[in-house]
Motif scaffolding. Sequence first.
Motif, PDB file in Angstrom:
ATOM      1  N   LEU A  88      16.882 -25.932  50.632  1.00  0.00           N
ATOM      2  CA  LEU A  88      17.538 -25.921  49.318  1.00  0.00           C
ATOM      3  C   LEU A  88      16.764 -26.801  48.323  1.00  0.00           C
ATOM      4  N   GLU A  89      16.292 -27.936  48.844  1.00  0.00           N
ATOM      5  CA  GLU A  89      15.492 -28.863  48.028  1.00  0.00           C
ATOM      6  C   GLU A  89      14.298 -28.117  47.432  1.00  0.00           C
ATOM      7  N   GLN A  90      13.622 -27.374  48.289  1.00  0.00           N
ATOM      8  CA  GLN A  90      12.446 -26.636  47.827  1.00  0.00           C
ATOM      9  C   GLN A  90      12.840 -25.513  46.872  1.00  0.00           C
ATOM     10  N   LEU A  91      13.915 -24.809  47.201  1.00  0.00           N
ATOM     11  CA  LEU A  91      14.354 -23.676  46.365  1.00  0.00           C
ATOM     12  C   LEU A  91      14.629 -24.137  44.930  1.00  0.00           C
ATOM     13  N   LEU A  92      15.183 -25.350  44.815  1.00  0.00           N
ATOM     14  CA  LEU A  92      15.529 -25.869  43.486  1.00  0.00           C
ATOM     15  C   LEU A  92      14.317 -26.383  42.716  1.00  0.00           C
ATOM     16  N   LEU A  93      13.166 -26.439  43.386  1.00  0.00           N
ATOM     17  CA  LEU A  93      11.964 -26.939  42.705  1.00  0.00           C
ATOM     18  C   LEU A  93      11.089 -25.819  42.165  1.00  0.00           C
ATOM     19  N   TYR A  94      11.449 -24.579  42.434  1.00  0.00           N
ATOM     20  CA  TYR A  94      10.659 -23.483  41.869  1.00  0.00           C
ATOM     21  C   TYR A  94      10.903 -23.431  40.356  1.00  0.00           C
ATOM     22  N   ARG A  98      18.012 -22.194  37.077  1.00  0.00           N
ATOM     23  CA  ARG A  98      18.824 -22.327  38.303  1.00  0.00           C
ATOM     24  C   ARG A  98      19.905 -21.268  38.389  1.00  0.00           C
TER      25      ARG A  98
END
Lengths: 230, 224
Positions: A88-94, A98
């Motif tokens: 999730l951490e990575q997904l939110l950094l794309y 959001r």
Amino acid sequence: MSKAGVGDVAAVVEVARKDLLLELRSKEVVVATLFFSGMVLVILAFALGPDETALRNAAAGTLWTALAFAGVTSASQSYQSELDEGALEQLLLYPLPRATLFLGKLVANWLFMLVLSALLLPLSAAVFGASIAQHLPWLLLTVALGTFGFSLIATFYAALTANLRARESLLPVLIFPIIVPVILASVRASSEVMLLGNPAESRGWVQLLAGFDLVYLVVCTTIFPFVVEE
Amino acid sequence: MMTPITPAVELTGLARRYGAAYVLKNINLTVTPGRTLILRGGNGAGKTTLLRVLSTRLRPSRGSGRVLGFDLVREAHRVREHVAYLSVFGGAYGGLTARENLALAAKLYGKRGHTDGFLEHVGLHDARDKLVRTFSSGMKKRLGVARLLLADADLWLLDEPYAALDESGRELIDSLLVTAKDTGKTVLMASHELERSARFADRILDVRGGTLVVAPVPREVSRV
């Protein structure tokens, strides 16, 4: 120097595709959800006894009970895979708005519930002796709107509780009070069609469902970025 | 007249708290583009928190920050276009294969073309069709490196990049840091492995008591 991210619609599709693939691969969850939903229908049918009228009257209610429980399990699971390994951490950094992540997860949960509905509708008709063939498009519209509303709330609250230790027990507690209008409207609209074969009578409930879906889609999509913000 | 260079990172009085406890208290930092900085400090000192704030994952509780000229809060979306973050865990989906994970990353970064070259570069070519949940920690870290390279960002945030890696994996990180220098990327790296990582460092900063203290680059280290 700015690098354009993927188009928002394409991002929604990618996130949904990823969620569905993960859901399908976690076979134990899919099998458990299907088995559990089927069991709800069968147990309630036994509980109601052999009275055909009572069975027909309960058809829509039991169908939506099974769908509601399955929907909570599915939404909860869709965030479990995000929490493992810090995904999730990575997904939110794309570099994506959001809201597209929320919409992607919503689409995946909705499609899963639609597939589940497609399996449970004929089973429900067979067990409870309800009519689904007559006015099928209207019934499908009701199911589509009802499951969309349910998926909206379930996906949103699953994100809200994703980082909580007791999320699996909290999720239904939070969802069900909010979801009451959707469940009520879905049950009433479905039973008008399944029992009376009269879609005109259910028009008001379907309109309520559509209105609820629209309002909650706007509200949840707007708030989601703040929900995942830390 | 010379145009002033936009700093890669510019933090002013930045603080971050969890509940009532401040992990970062008063961070002031300016990093010139193309530099490699190492963040040193004990467990819980705030190294990872600082990297997560710079990645936009955490909002500052106080103060302000800019990355490549973009505000960390008001222009977080633009910051994310220029930043890539390598976490301790790797951030991949266990239920997807390495190839599927990287293809997803490529699409979400808006990149075209095959991703197999990146997997080959990090030594995962033979394992590309295996589910990531079957990977060791080191393999997951290698997959994270592949995603970092794929992102082609201007600022790399590396959280303990050497952790969980075998010697060839450590050499991979060394080569990654050389690439960063050669291509003018800015690197902020939290690392306990100072003997190894200091070779690439332009500055070493101690994270102590929620603030940054400049530390000398050890003399015995042979610089790259």
